[in-house]
Design a protein around this motif. Structure first.
Motif, PDB file in Angstrom:
ATOM      1  N   LEU A 126       9.109   1.685  -0.673  1.00  0.00           N
ATOM      2  CA  LEU A 126      10.344   0.976  -0.338  1.00  0.00           C
ATOM      3  C   LEU A 126      10.281   0.385   1.070  1.00  0.00           C
ATOM      4  CD1 LEU A 126      12.995   3.418  -1.860  1.00  0.00           C
ATOM      5  CD2 LEU A 126      12.419   1.129  -2.689  1.00  0.00           C
ATOM      6  N   HIS A 127       9.759   1.161   2.012  1.00  0.00           N
ATOM      7  CA  HIS A 127       9.666   0.660   3.390  1.00  0.00           C
ATOM      8  C   HIS A 127       8.672  -0.494   3.499  1.00  0.00           C
ATOM      9  CE1 HIS A 127      12.280   3.399   5.602  1.00  0.00           C
ATOM     10  NE2 HIS A 127      11.840   4.378   4.850  1.00  0.00           N
ATOM     11  N   LEU A 128       7.564  -0.415   2.762  1.00  0.00           N
ATOM     12  CA  LEU A 128       6.604  -1.526   2.763  1.00  0.00           C
ATOM     13  C   LEU A 128       7.217  -2.786   2.169  1.00  0.00           C
ATOM     14  CD1 LEU A 128       3.263   0.217   1.678  1.00  0.00           C
ATOM     15  CD2 LEU A 128       3.736  -0.880   3.877  1.00  0.00           C
ATOM     16  N   ALA A 129       8.042  -2.614   1.148  1.00  0.00           N
ATOM     17  CA  ALA A 129       8.680  -3.763   0.496  1.00  0.00           C
ATOM     18  C   ALA A 129       9.716  -4.438   1.386  1.00  0.00           C
ATOM     19  CB  ALA A 129       9.335  -3.323  -0.813  1.00  0.00           C
ATOM     20  N   LEU A 130      10.159  -3.742   2.432  1.00  0.00           N
ATOM     21  CA  LEU A 130      11.156  -4.310   3.342  1.00  0.00           C
ATOM     22  C   LEU A 130      10.517  -5.023   4.538  1.00  0.00           C
ATOM     23  CD1 LEU A 130      13.825  -1.447   3.416  1.00  0.00           C
ATOM     24  CD2 LEU A 130      14.048  -3.687   2.335  1.00  0.00           C
ATOM     25  N   GLN A 131       9.203  -4.964   4.653  1.00  0.00           N
ATOM     26  CA  GLN A 131       8.544  -5.613   5.786  1.00  0.00           C
ATOM     27  C   GLN A 131       8.615  -7.137   5.648  1.00  0.00           C
ATOM     28  OE1 GLN A 131       7.372  -3.874   8.440  1.00  0.00           O
ATOM     29  NE2 GLN A 131       8.235  -2.119   7.340  1.00  0.00           N
ATOM     30  N   PRO A 132       8.821  -7.868   6.766  1.00  0.00           N
ATOM     31  CA  PRO A 132       8.867  -9.346   6.694  1.00  0.00           C
ATOM     32  C   PRO A 132       7.585  -9.936   6.111  1.00  0.00           C
ATOM     33  CG  PRO A 132       9.656  -8.561   8.822  1.00  0.00           C
ATOM     34  CD  PRO A 132       9.095  -7.366   8.128  1.00  0.00           C
ATOM     35  N   THR A 133       6.453  -9.377   6.526  1.00  0.00           N
ATOM     36  CA  THR A 133       5.153  -9.788   5.976  1.00  0.00           C
ATOM     37  C   THR A 133       4.549  -8.604   5.252  1.00  0.00           C
ATOM     38  OG1 THR A 133       4.809 -11.330   7.819  1.00  0.00           O
ATOM     39  CG2 THR A 133       2.890 -10.733   6.496  1.00  0.00           C
ATOM     40  N   ILE A 134       4.377  -8.727   3.963  1.00  0.00           N
ATOM     41  CA  ILE A 134       3.926  -7.599   3.167  1.00  0.00           C
ATOM     42  C   ILE A 134       2.418  -7.388   3.329  1.00  0.00           C
ATOM     43  CG2 ILE A 134       3.638  -6.729   0.812  1.00  0.00           C
ATOM     44  CD1 ILE A 134       6.230  -7.987   0.075  1.00  0.00           C
ATOM     45  N   ASN A 135       2.052  -6.149   3.580  1.00  0.00           N
ATOM     46  CA  ASN A 135       0.651  -5.752   3.602  1.00  0.00           C
ATOM     47  C   ASN A 135       0.257  -5.396   2.161  1.00  0.00           C
ATOM     48  OD1 ASN A 135      -1.831  -4.449   3.835  1.00  0.00           O
ATOM     49  ND2 ASN A 135      -1.306  -3.496   5.799  1.00  0.00           N
ATOM     50  N   TRP A 136      -0.311  -6.361   1.461  1.00  0.00           N
ATOM     51  CA  TRP A 136      -0.577  -6.188   0.034  1.00  0.00           C
ATOM     52  C   TRP A 136      -1.603  -5.089  -0.222  1.00  0.00           C
ATOM     53  CZ3 TRP A 136       2.759  -8.053  -3.207  1.00  0.00           C
ATOM     54  CH2 TRP A 136       3.497  -9.189  -2.851  1.00  0.00           C
ATOM     55  N   SER A 137      -2.554  -4.925   0.675  1.00  0.00           N
ATOM     56  CA  SER A 137      -3.549  -3.869   0.506  1.00  0.00           C
ATOM     57  C   SER A 137      -2.890  -2.488   0.557  1.00  0.00           C
ATOM     58  CB  SER A 137      -4.615  -3.979   1.595  1.00  0.00           C
ATOM     59  OG  SER A 137      -5.544  -2.924   1.493  1.00  0.00           O
ATOM     60  N   ALA A 138      -2.031  -2.280   1.565  1.00  0.00           N
ATOM     61  CA  ALA A 138      -1.317  -1.004   1.676  1.00  0.00           C
ATOM     62  C   ALA A 138      -0.362  -0.814   0.501  1.00  0.00           C
ATOM     63  CB  ALA A 138      -0.545  -0.959   2.995  1.00  0.00           C
ATOM     64  N   LEU A 139       0.259  -1.905   0.072  1.00  0.00           N
ATOM     65  CA  LEU A 139       1.198  -1.827  -1.051  1.00  0.00           C
ATOM     66  C   LEU A 139       0.475  -1.385  -2.326  1.00  0.00           C
ATOM     67  CD1 LEU A 139       4.261  -2.502  -1.615  1.00  0.00           C
ATOM     68  CD2 LEU A 139       3.424  -4.631  -2.614  1.00  0.00           C
ATOM     69  N   ARG A 140      -0.706  -1.942  -2.574  1.00  0.00           N
ATOM     70  CA  ARG A 140      -1.463  -1.556  -3.771  1.00  0.00           C
ATOM     71  C   ARG A 140      -1.897  -0.096  -3.698  1.00  0.00           C
ATOM     72  NH1 ARG A 140      -3.516  -6.932  -3.290  1.00  0.00           N
ATOM     73  NH2 ARG A 140      -5.208  -6.173  -1.950  1.00  0.00           N
ATOM     74  N   THR A 141      -2.282   0.351  -2.489  1.00  0.00           N
ATOM     75  CA  THR A 141      -2.702   1.742  -2.330  1.00  0.00           C
ATOM     76  C   THR A 141      -1.546   2.699  -2.606  1.00  0.00           C
ATOM     77  OG1 THR A 141      -4.345   1.122  -0.663  1.00  0.00           O
ATOM     78  CG2 THR A 141      -3.648   3.431  -0.718  1.00  0.00           C
ATOM     79  N   VAL A 142      -0.393   2.403  -2.032  1.00  0.00           N
ATOM     80  CA  VAL A 142       0.787   3.254  -2.233  1.00  0.00           C
ATOM     81  C   VAL A 142       1.227   3.215  -3.694  1.00  0.00           C
ATOM     82  CG1 VAL A 142       3.207   3.567  -1.606  1.00  0.00           C
ATOM     83  CG2 VAL A 142       1.528   3.037   0.159  1.00  0.00           C
ATOM     84  N   LEU A 143       1.147   2.048  -4.298  1.00  0.00           N
ATOM     85  CA  LEU A 143       1.516   1.919  -5.711  1.00  0.00           C
ATOM     86  C   LEU A 143       0.567   2.737  -6.591  1.00  0.00           C
ATOM     87  CD1 LEU A 143       3.568   0.487  -7.538  1.00  0.00           C
ATOM     88  CD2 LEU A 143       1.959  -1.413  -7.732  1.00  0.00           C
ATOM     89  N   ALA A 144      -0.708   2.741  -6.236  1.00  0.00           N
ATOM     90  CA  ALA A 144      -1.687   3.529  -6.993  1.00  0.00           C
ATOM     91  C   ALA A 144      -1.389   5.027  -6.874  1.00  0.00           C
ATOM     92  CB  ALA A 144      -3.095   3.228  -6.495  1.00  0.00           C
ATOM     93  N   TRP A 145      -0.996   5.469  -5.673  1.00  0.00           N
ATOM     94  CA  TRP A 145      -0.616   6.873  -5.496  1.00  0.00           C
ATOM     95  C   TRP A 145       0.602   7.223  -6.331  1.00  0.00           C
ATOM     96  CZ3 TRP A 145      -2.765  11.123  -3.624  1.00  0.00           C
ATOM     97  CH2 TRP A 145      -3.865  11.008  -2.777  1.00  0.00           C
ATOM     98  N   ASN A 146       1.578   6.322  -6.348  1.00  0.00           N
ATOM     99  CA  ASN A 146       2.760   6.551  -7.179  1.00  0.00           C
ATOM    100  C   ASN A 146       2.379   6.703  -8.645  1.00  0.00           C
ATOM    101  OD1 ASN A 146       5.680   6.241  -5.891  1.00  0.00           O
ATOM    102  ND2 ASN A 146       4.325   4.919  -4.725  1.00  0.00           N
TER     103      ASN A 146
END
Length: 259
Positions: A207-227
């Motif tokens: 959720l916090h990554l999704a609120l960033q003005p510029t999304i870090n897609w690499s971090a987002l994919r990693t966190v999504l994979a953990w979920n």
């Protein structure tokens, strides 16, 4: 099965709303938590304080609602004497548990709205969502994650009479370990493995990554994979616990456990 699922969801939402404790965790608790967390961050100078205030209080209310409703449903069913009938009903008991958990989680998601309104009306705080579609997807994953962790815990409650004790013990520690209100870096190092084993930790990060003005897609994919990995793990635990419960019920011929 879909009719049973949808009907149980609607009934569960009505039953949950009828309980004063659930209404407190759904309405009053997020308001009070928003005020408390605002005072914590008031002079912190942290740039993303608004997201921790609004999301933190909302997620705290969401988890509390799940603890005292989804997990507590087992204790209420046992107290009212209907647990054996639900367990042996023609409708699959797994479907009933899943439907109850979904109903409670969907209704409890209103805590995020209550927190947002409280922060806006009292402190003029707003939650800027630069990427609504990404945030909406992250919120959906969060709801699925909360449902996934609730079901195996509910099954564990079937094996004990101390449901009330356990659901009270689970409330605050999970809130602290998952970093709803503050970054996990402030916690001792030995708690990090415990935090990473809980899907709400990764849902909060998502959720916090999704609120960033510029999304870090690499971090987002990693966190999504953990979920996704932890959700699958909890599904596997649910299957294991269900087989253990079935074996115990067949051996003892009762759900009225002694401990």
């Amino acid at each position: 099965m879909l009719n049973v699922l949808w009907g149980t969801i609607k009934i569960q939402m009505k039953n949950s709303w009828a309980r004063p404790m659930f209404r407190f965790t759904l309405l009053a608790s997020p308001m009070l938590n928003t005020v408390l967390i605002y005072e914590m961050f008031r002079h912190s100078g942290q740039s993303d304080a608004a997201s921790y205030i609004i999301l933190g209080s909302g997620l705290m209310g969401l988890w509390s609602s799940i603890c005292f409703s989804s997990i507590g449903d087992i204790a209420r069913d046992r107290y009212m004497g209907v647990l054996p009938f639900l367990f042996t009903s023609p409708s699959n008991y797994n479907v009933l548990i899943v439907a109850k958990t979904i109903g409670n989680t969907l209704l409890a998601s209103l805590t995020l709205v209550v927190s947002w309104l409280t922060a806006g009306l009292l402190f003029r705080l707003t939650l800027v969502i630069p990427h609504p579609i990404v945030f909406g997807g992250a919120l959906l994953v969060t709801i699925i994650g909360f449902v996934a962790i609730s079901i195996p815990i509910s099954y564990l409650m079937l094996l004990s009479r101390k449901t009330g004790l356990y659901m009270n013990v689970l409330d605050i520690p999970v809130t602290l370990l998952c970093g709803f209100v503050f970054p996990l870096s402030v916690l001792p190092r030995w708690t990090q493995p415990l935090s990473q084993a809980l899907v709400p930790t990764w849902s909060t990060r998502l959720l916090h990554l999704a609120l960033q003005p510029t999304i870090n897609w690499s971090a987002l994919r990693t966190v999504l994979a953990w979920n996704g990995s932890l959700i699958l793990l909890y599904v596997g635990l649910t299957v294991v616990f269900w087989h253990a419960i079935q074996l115990r019920v067949r051996r003892n011929a009762t759900l009225e456990v002694s401990e």
